[in-house]
Structures are given as C-alpha cells and as structure tokens.
Design a protein around this motif. Structure first.
Motif, PDB file in Angstrom:
ATOM      1  N   MET A 192      39.128 -15.646 114.315  1.00 37.57           N
ATOM      2  CA  MET A 192      38.678 -15.507 112.931  1.00 37.57           C
ATOM      3  C   MET A 192      38.998 -14.124 112.380  1.00 37.57           C
ATOM      4  SD  MET A 192      37.241 -18.116 111.474  1.00 37.57           S
ATOM      5  CE  MET A 192      36.104 -19.483 111.584  1.00 37.57           C
ATOM      6  N   GLY A 193      39.378 -14.051 111.132  1.00 36.26           N
ATOM      7  CA  GLY A 193      39.718 -12.778 110.516  1.00 36.26           C
ATOM      8  C   GLY A 193      38.472 -12.112 109.934  1.00 36.26           C
ATOM      9  N   MET A 194      38.640 -11.442 108.803  1.00 42.39           N
ATOM     10  CA  MET A 194      37.511 -10.732 108.182  1.00 42.39           C
ATOM     11  C   MET A 194      36.537 -11.746 107.583  1.00 42.39           C
ATOM     12  SD  MET A 194      39.861  -9.518 105.057  1.00 42.39           S
ATOM     13  CE  MET A 194      41.120  -9.131 106.261  1.00 42.39           C
ATOM     14  N   SER A 195      35.338 -11.294 107.355  1.00 48.92           N
ATOM     15  CA  SER A 195      34.378 -12.205 106.727  1.00 48.92           C
ATOM     16  C   SER A 195      34.618 -12.203 105.216  1.00 48.92           C
ATOM     17  CB  SER A 195      32.946 -11.775 107.060  1.00 48.92           C
ATOM     18  OG  SER A 195      32.496 -10.827 106.121  1.00 48.92           O
ATOM     19  N   GLN A 196      34.483 -13.332 104.595  1.00 53.32           N
ATOM     20  CA  GLN A 196      34.679 -13.420 103.153  1.00 53.32           C
ATOM     21  C   GLN A 196      33.762 -14.534 102.637  1.00 53.32           C
ATOM     22  OE1 GLN A 196      38.889 -14.085 102.674  1.00 53.32           O
ATOM     23  NE2 GLN A 196      39.032 -15.541 104.328  1.00 53.32           N
ATOM     24  N   THR A 197      33.335 -14.403 101.403  1.00 49.43           N
ATOM     25  CA  THR A 197      32.483 -15.456 100.864  1.00 49.43           C
ATOM     26  C   THR A 197      33.364 -16.658 100.534  1.00 49.43           C
ATOM     27  OG1 THR A 197      32.796 -14.849  98.578  1.00 49.43           O
ATOM     28  CG2 THR A 197      31.085 -13.659  99.785  1.00 49.43           C
ATOM     29  N   LYS A 198      32.752 -17.820 100.346  1.00 45.57           N
ATOM     30  CA  LYS A 198      33.541 -19.028 100.074  1.00 45.57           C
ATOM     31  C   LYS A 198      34.359 -18.902  98.792  1.00 45.57           C
ATOM     32  CE  LYS A 198      31.603 -21.344 103.571  1.00 45.57           C
ATOM     33  NZ  LYS A 198      30.696 -22.220 104.287  1.00 45.57           N
ATOM     34  N   GLU A 199      33.823 -18.150  97.796  1.00 48.63           N
ATOM     35  CA  GLU A 199      34.568 -18.020  96.542  1.00 48.63           C
ATOM     36  C   GLU A 199      35.779 -17.102  96.680  1.00 48.63           C
ATOM     37  OE1 GLU A 199      31.174 -18.022  96.566  1.00 48.63           O
ATOM     38  OE2 GLU A 199      31.299 -20.127  95.959  1.00 48.63           O
ATOM     39  N   GLU A 200      35.695 -16.139  97.614  1.00 47.70           N
ATOM     40  CA  GLU A 200      36.830 -15.228  97.807  1.00 47.70           C
ATOM     41  C   GLU A 200      37.909 -15.844  98.694  1.00 47.70           C
ATOM     42  OE1 GLU A 200      34.768 -12.101  99.729  1.00 47.70           O
ATOM     43  OE2 GLU A 200      34.442 -10.943  97.902  1.00 47.70           O
ATOM     44  N   SER A 201      37.589 -16.930  99.362  1.00 50.79           N
ATOM     45  CA  SER A 201      38.516 -17.497 100.348  1.00 50.79           C
ATOM     46  C   SER A 201      39.813 -17.923  99.690  1.00 50.79           C
ATOM     47  CB  SER A 201      37.887 -18.715 101.021  1.00 50.79           C
ATOM     48  OG  SER A 201      36.728 -18.334 101.707  1.00 50.79           O
ATOM     49  N   LEU A 202      40.897 -17.649 100.418  1.00 50.06           N
ATOM     50  CA  LEU A 202      42.206 -18.147 100.000  1.00 50.06           C
ATOM     51  C   LEU A 202      42.626 -19.239 100.987  1.00 50.06           C
ATOM     52  CD1 LEU A 202      44.159 -14.902  99.064  1.00 50.06           C
ATOM     53  CD2 LEU A 202      42.921 -16.499  97.578  1.00 50.06           C
ATOM     54  N   TYR A 203      43.235 -20.245 100.445  1.00 47.05           N
ATOM     55  CA  TYR A 203      43.673 -21.359 101.278  1.00 47.05           C
ATOM     56  C   TYR A 203      45.185 -21.465 101.215  1.00 47.05           C
ATOM     57  CZ  TYR A 203      38.796 -22.522 101.333  1.00 47.05           C
ATOM     58  OH  TYR A 203      37.438 -22.455 101.528  1.00 47.05           O
ATOM     59  N   ILE A 204      45.787 -21.863 102.332  1.00 43.86           N
ATOM     60  CA  ILE A 204      47.219 -22.183 102.293  1.00 43.86           C
ATOM     61  C   ILE A 204      47.400 -23.600 102.821  1.00 43.86           C
ATOM     62  CG2 ILE A 204      47.709 -21.091 104.552  1.00 43.86           C
ATOM     63  CD1 ILE A 204      50.508 -20.318 103.321  1.00 43.86           C
ATOM     64  N   GLY A 205      48.069 -24.407 102.024  1.00 49.33           N
ATOM     65  CA  GLY A 205      48.365 -25.788 102.424  1.00 49.33           C
ATOM     66  C   GLY A 205      49.816 -25.849 102.833  1.00 49.33           C
ATOM     67  N   ILE A 206      50.048 -26.371 104.048  1.00 46.57           N
ATOM     68  CA  ILE A 206      51.412 -26.397 104.582  1.00 46.57           C
ATOM     69  C   ILE A 206      51.796 -27.818 104.929  1.00 46.57           C
ATOM     70  CG2 ILE A 206      52.891 -25.604 106.481  1.00 46.57           C
ATOM     71  CD1 ILE A 206      51.198 -23.049 106.542  1.00 46.57           C
ATOM     72  N   ASP A 207      52.910 -28.244 104.377  1.00 42.65           N
ATOM     73  CA  ASP A 207      53.421 -29.580 104.646  1.00 42.65           C
ATOM     74  C   ASP A 207      54.718 -29.439 105.440  1.00 42.65           C
ATOM     75  OD1 ASP A 207      53.767 -32.433 104.390  1.00 42.65           O
ATOM     76  OD2 ASP A 207      55.275 -32.017 102.841  1.00 42.65           O
ATOM     77  N   GLY A 208      54.660 -29.748 106.729  1.00 44.37           N
ATOM     78  CA  GLY A 208      55.838 -29.645 107.587  1.00 44.37           C
ATOM     79  C   GLY A 208      56.577 -30.962 107.608  1.00 44.37           C
ATOM     80  N   GLY A 209      57.871 -30.904 107.431  1.00 43.01           N
ATOM     81  CA  GLY A 209      58.636 -32.150 107.426  1.00 43.01           C
ATOM     82  C   GLY A 209      59.931 -32.008 108.197  1.00 43.01           C
ATOM     83  N   GLY A 210      60.661 -33.103 108.254  1.00 45.18           N
ATOM     84  CA  GLY A 210      61.898 -33.151 109.022  1.00 45.18           C
ATOM     85  C   GLY A 210      63.025 -32.343 108.401  1.00 45.18           C
ATOM     86  N   SER A 211      62.915 -31.995 107.114  1.00 44.90           N
ATOM     87  CA  SER A 211      63.980 -31.169 106.544  1.00 44.90           C
ATOM     88  C   SER A 211      63.455 -29.859 105.960  1.00 44.90           C
ATOM     89  CB  SER A 211      64.790 -31.951 105.503  1.00 44.90           C
ATOM     90  OG  SER A 211      63.954 -32.424 104.484  1.00 44.90           O
ATOM     91  N   LYS A 212      62.213 -29.857 105.465  1.00 48.18           N
ATOM     92  CA  LYS A 212      61.664 -28.645 104.837  1.00 48.18           C
ATOM     93  C   LYS A 212      60.222 -28.418 105.252  1.00 48.18           C
ATOM     94  CE  LYS A 212      64.698 -27.575 101.345  1.00 48.18           C
ATOM     95  NZ  LYS A 212      65.525 -28.771 101.094  1.00 48.18           N
ATOM     96  N   CYS A 213      59.787 -27.175 105.106  1.00 53.08           N
ATOM     97  CA  CYS A 213      58.382 -26.826 105.291  1.00 53.08           C
ATOM     98  C   CYS A 213      57.926 -26.157 104.002  1.00 53.08           C
ATOM     99  CB  CYS A 213      58.227 -25.870 106.473  1.00 53.08           C
ATOM    100  SG  CYS A 213      56.519 -25.382 106.774  1.00 53.08           S
ATOM    101  N   ARG A 214      56.941 -26.752 103.346  1.00 52.87           N
ATOM    102  CA  ARG A 214      56.463 -26.220 102.064  1.00 52.87           C
ATOM    103  C   ARG A 214      55.056 -25.661 102.230  1.00 52.87           C
ATOM    104  NH1 ARG A 214      59.820 -28.114  98.103  1.00 52.87           N
ATOM    105  NH2 ARG A 214      61.174 -29.806  98.827  1.00 52.87           N
ATOM    106  N   ALA A 215      54.851 -24.448 101.686  1.00 52.60           N
ATOM    107  CA  ALA A 215      53.546 -23.800 101.783  1.00 52.60           C
ATOM    108  C   ALA A 215      53.100 -23.379 100.388  1.00 52.60           C
ATOM    109  CB  ALA A 215      53.634 -22.579 102.684  1.00 52.60           C
ATOM    110  N   THR A 216      51.849 -23.619 100.065  1.00 58.15           N
ATOM    111  CA  THR A 216      51.297 -23.178  98.792  1.00 58.15           C
ATOM    112  C   THR A 216      49.951 -22.508  99.044  1.00 58.15           C
ATOM    113  OG1 THR A 216      52.384 -24.993  97.624  1.00 58.15           O
ATOM    114  CG2 THR A 216      50.589 -23.889  96.460  1.00 58.15           C
ATOM    115  N   ILE A 217      49.773 -21.328  98.449  1.00 57.03           N
ATOM    116  CA  ILE A 217      48.499 -20.608  98.556  1.00 57.03           C
ATOM    117  C   ILE A 217      47.657 -20.933  97.326  1.00 57.03           C
ATOM    118  CG2 ILE A 217      47.387 -18.335  98.700  1.00 57.03           C
ATOM    119  CD1 ILE A 217      49.976 -17.321 100.054  1.00 57.03           C
ATOM    120  N   TYR A 218      46.408 -21.352  97.580  1.00 58.95           N
ATOM    121  CA  TYR A 218      45.487 -21.732  96.512  1.00 58.95           C
ATOM    122  C   TYR A 218      44.233 -20.857  96.572  1.00 58.95           C
ATOM    123  CZ  TYR A 218      47.977 -26.283  96.447  1.00 58.95           C
ATOM    124  OH  TYR A 218      48.910 -27.273  96.379  1.00 58.95           O
ATOM    125  N   THR A 219      43.612 -20.674  95.409  1.00 57.97           N
ATOM    126  CA  THR A 219      42.259 -20.119  95.393  1.00 57.97           C
ATOM    127  C   THR A 219      41.301 -21.237  95.810  1.00 57.97           C
ATOM    128  OG1 THR A 219      41.963 -20.821  93.125  1.00 57.97           O
ATOM    129  CG2 THR A 219      42.846 -18.610  93.469  1.00 57.97           C
TER     130      THR A 219
END
Lengths: 298, 298
Positions: free
Chosen positions: B1-28
């Motif tokens: 686990m990294g630093m502590s952060q409140t749920k509202e400060e949390s950043l999320y990254i969604g990663i979709d790995g596939g057979g030709s590409k890997c797509r990542a998006t960072i969301y609040t």
C-alpha cells in the motif's frame, strides 16, 4: 565442387527435411545404405538457420554411423527434399547456402517423397501425417494440391482432425454443438475437467499437438459417434477428391504416405482405393536418386 | 500500500489489456478523465514480461498525459482487466507481480468490458473483434462462452471470418471448393496471382492478419456471393446462439462491443437484435469502477 571421383566411387546423401524431423541417409551409387542420421526440424518456412543446422547435424550423424569422418561431407553428393522451396524466394535462400557437400541438388519434399514411393518412376502421392497434400509428376507436368498448412488447409490431416475434434468438444461443452464422445475423450486425454482446461492445453500449440489427437477421432468414429464420423468422412472425402484430381495428369502409379495413410484408407472412396499401390522407398531414397540423376546428367 | 489518502483524493487507473493494445485511463473518484495512455499488447497468454511492460508503459503515458510524475503511479488504485486470468495459474502469476501501484485489483477483460458497457450495472456482452466471446454476470452467476482463441474457436470473429474466407479461396483455387468472389478479392488484397501467394502471406501469421480480411467477407456477402454468405451466416448464427445462451441467467441489459459488432448486427437473429442496448463506457472505465468497488469495500 569437391574432389574428383568416378561415378562408381560417388557417395550420395538423401535428406528429407520436415516440420518435425530431418532424416539423412548415405547411399553408395547402387543404393546400399552406409549410414543414417536424424536431427530436429528442417522446414525453411520456419527458419533458415534451424534448417541448415538440422541438415548439418543429420549429415554428421549419418557420416558417423557410416564410419566416415566429419570432413567426409565434402565427398557427398547431396539431394535435399525440403518443404516450401516451390516458393522462389525460399529456393534461392537455400541454393545460396555455403553447404558442406561436394554438390547439392535441391527440390521439394513432395518431389523426393514421390520419387521414393515409386522407386524412381513417375507417379502420384498423397502425404497425410501432421499435414496433408497431394503431388503428381508426369513428364514435365507437375501438380501440387493442398498442403496450405495448419490451420489454413490440410484437410484430412492429423492436425486438421485434431482441430476439428477440439472445436467440436468446445462447442459441446459450451452447450452449442452436438453431443459427442470426443468431449469426454479430450477431457481425459488432457486430464482436465472443463473447456478452459482443453483451451489451456491447446492455445498457441503447433500442428503436431493437434495431430496427436487424431487417433481419438478415429476411435470415436469406429464407435459410431456422429460428430467423429462427420469429421473423418469430411477429411477422407477431401483426400479422395485430391487423389482424383491428381489422376487428371494420368500418373502411372499412386501411393499414400505418412502416418495417417493407414487409418484413413478404409474411409476413402472405392475408386481411389482401387488405384492405391504400396510405397516402395522412403523420401531420403528419393532425394538420393534425384541427386544422382542431376549429378550424372551434369 | 502507498500513502494514505481519503476516498475523495483517490486516483484510479483503469487498464484494459488486449491482444494488440493496452489502454490505460486515469480517473478521479467521480470518473473525470485525467489522462490516457496506449501501449502494445498485454495478453498474459502470450507472455507475462510483455504484459507487465505494456501495463507500465501505458500507465506512464497516462500519468504524463495527466501532468503527473512517473513516481505518482504509487498514488494510483489500479483496476486491471486482462485476458486469460480466469485460468488460476495466470491469475496468480499476475497477482504476485511487484506492481507499481498503491493497490491493484485484477479481473478478466470480459468482466471489466461488461461493467463498462453497462456503466456499472450487471448485464451481458458479446465481444466480436479479432476474436469472439460472450460474457454475462448477474449476482454470483457468471457465464463465459466461446473465446477459445484462434483457430480453435472464436466463430463469427474477424479472424474466423478471414480464416474461412482464405480456406474457401484456396479450395477454389485447387479446383475443389465452390467458385467464389472471395478468391479474386484475396488475390487482389495480397497482390498475388495464385494459391501459393496467399499461403505465403498467411503461413504462420497471427489472428490479427486474418482479421484484416473480415471486411472482404462482408463485402462479398453484400454482393450475394454464396460462399461469403454462408460464412457470414454461420458466424452470425453462432453469435446469435451465444447471446441466447447468455440470456439463460437473465441479464438485465445486453450490449455488443468490438470492431465487428456493427457489421455483424444486420446478420443476427431478430430476437437477439431486439435485446441489444448501446454500450455506455469503455473497458478502462469498467476496470476503474471495479477497482473503486474493491478498494472502498476493503
């Protein structure tokens, strides 16, 4: 060219390069076997470096088996039957090779297999093993049929039978396909309990993995399983069509070679079976014969 | 686990790995997009090292796009949707990874695609692109169908359509199969004049090479070519069956995703089309949503 030698002193090496093995046999000018060697795959379609390495290895093993020195490769007149060399680019890649022989004559593995099967005479062959194809040569007419490779073609081959069986079992397990004995047999074969287990064992595997399943298809067909019967009949029907097409150039003789020739035979059409003659010599013999013809002509 | 952060400060990254590409998006935490990144293939079935590398690369690109530092990956709560992780061995291989995130939540690419398509609600999806498969999740019921991979299964997919078209053209060129427009179209596509030319372009090629031929099959089907029509109908019929099977667990919503969803749709059965709803969010969104659910639950 190596040292000069009279035609009677000449030694020939016949090399049959294939997708799983490379076989080399050293013959005297009158076809006494002096030694044999077997190395790994030598299919230029899957890499030149490996092909050259397997040819050299099988040659060295055959030399050693014949009680000859490694440097005696320079005395050998080599005949090579290799897959893919009907593609001009690949033919040239192999022909440019700084080979270790006195001289080297190159043709397709189908041609040398056909020469062998008919012991130097013209004719037609089907090769049904991991893959499938047909070949006939009569005068200057030459016919290649099928042999497009896994999973593009090669109907009736071991890999094709195995692929069809796996497809059918997976459709059955997903609840789409017809129920089939193949499903239980494949689950047992891989020692798994579901579709995922089958997929894990087959994903990314080569044709030889699929070809190992062929005997299961024949077994289930003999037990009257409808799906297995359909697969075997579709494959055998294609091979029958292929043979009839080969006879369009009137080959004087026809043989079936490869590991599936025997299990497929009972499923072929009667007119095709009636034309079948036994195969007389292996492809290495055909490769040596080809080399001798070219060499003595030169 | 990294630093502590409140749920509202949390950043999320969604990663979709596939057979030709890997797509990542960072969301609040409330799904505003901060940055996106795309890297090469990330399919654990085709190699772990490459998968990890593509995930790291797409993450770094997304961080940079968001104006964040490379080391900020430690702030991200990551959701990963990856092919093959329904295989326990592969799931464990990925879970053991010394990942660069604050925390990482792993599920299948089908699951994250389904969450995305229905914007967090339960439902069913088919994915028809290079491959084909179906997925539904309702309560604790989960259904995977198809997706067995090229050339084992994936009926109705781009690679399957391309493979069937190539097989048909080669049989036609050998004089066995039905005559078909596909033959001329494939010869033109590869700029070759015979079967060997087609084989040379396809031998050993991956599913994505075959998938590039799919549009030719749809074109020929629209021109009423019998062979192309049979292929498209067989593929679409399988997808229709697959959707009906997914509805056995009563998903409240159904979408089709992947590059072939649109060209396939007109060929599907009417009862299937009647159930179709548009896809609402991409798989990366689904992956981020999955991570947030798991993280806020923990």
């Amino acid at each position: 060219m190596g040292m000069s030698q009279t035609k009677e002193e000449s030694l020939y090496i016949g090399i049959d390069g294939g997708g799983s093995k490379c076989r080399a046999t050293i013959y005297t000018h009158d076809y006494c076997i002096l030694g044999t060697g077997v190395a790994g795959r030598a299919n230029p379609l899957h890499g030149l470096a490996q092909t050259f390495q397997s040819i050299e290895e099988s040659t060295q093993l055959a030399l050693s088996d014949a009680g000859l020195k490694p440097s005696d490769s320079r005395r050998l007149i080599a005949g090579l039957g290799l897959a893919g060399v009907n593609v001009p680019r690949l033919y040239q890649d192999i022909a440019k090779w700084q080979h270790p022989f006195a001289s080297m004559y190159l043709t397709t593995d189908l041609h040398t297999a056909c020469i062998g099967a008919h012991q130097g005479e013209e004719g037609a062959v089907t090769i049904t093993g991991t893959g499938s194809c047909g070949y006939a040569r009569v005068g200057d007419k030459e016919l290649f049929l099928g042999g497009h490779g896994f999973a593009l073609g090669d109907k009736g081959s071991g890999a094709w039978l195995g692929l069809k069986a796996s497809e059918s079992a997976l459709l059955d397990l997903d609840g789409f396909g017809e129920k089939t004995l193949l499903t239980q047999r494949l689950l047992q074969h891989f020692e798994v309990s579901n579709a995922l287990g089958i997929v894990e064992n087959l994903a990314g595997q080569s044709s030889s993995t699929y070809a190992k399943l062929a005997h299961i298809v024949f077994e289930c067909a003999r037990l009257d399983d409808g799906v297995a019967l359909d697969i075997v009949r579709e494959g055998a029907n294609y091979i029958s069509q292929l043979v009839r097409k080969l006879f369009e150039i009137s080959p004087p003789r026809f043989s079936m070679i490869g590991g599936l020739a025997e299990p497929l035979a009972p499923w072929l059409a009667e007119d095709v079976l009636a034309k079948l003659s036994p195969s007389l010599q292996p492809p290495e013999w055909g490769a040596a014969f080809f080399a001798q013809q070219q060499y003595t002509k030169a």
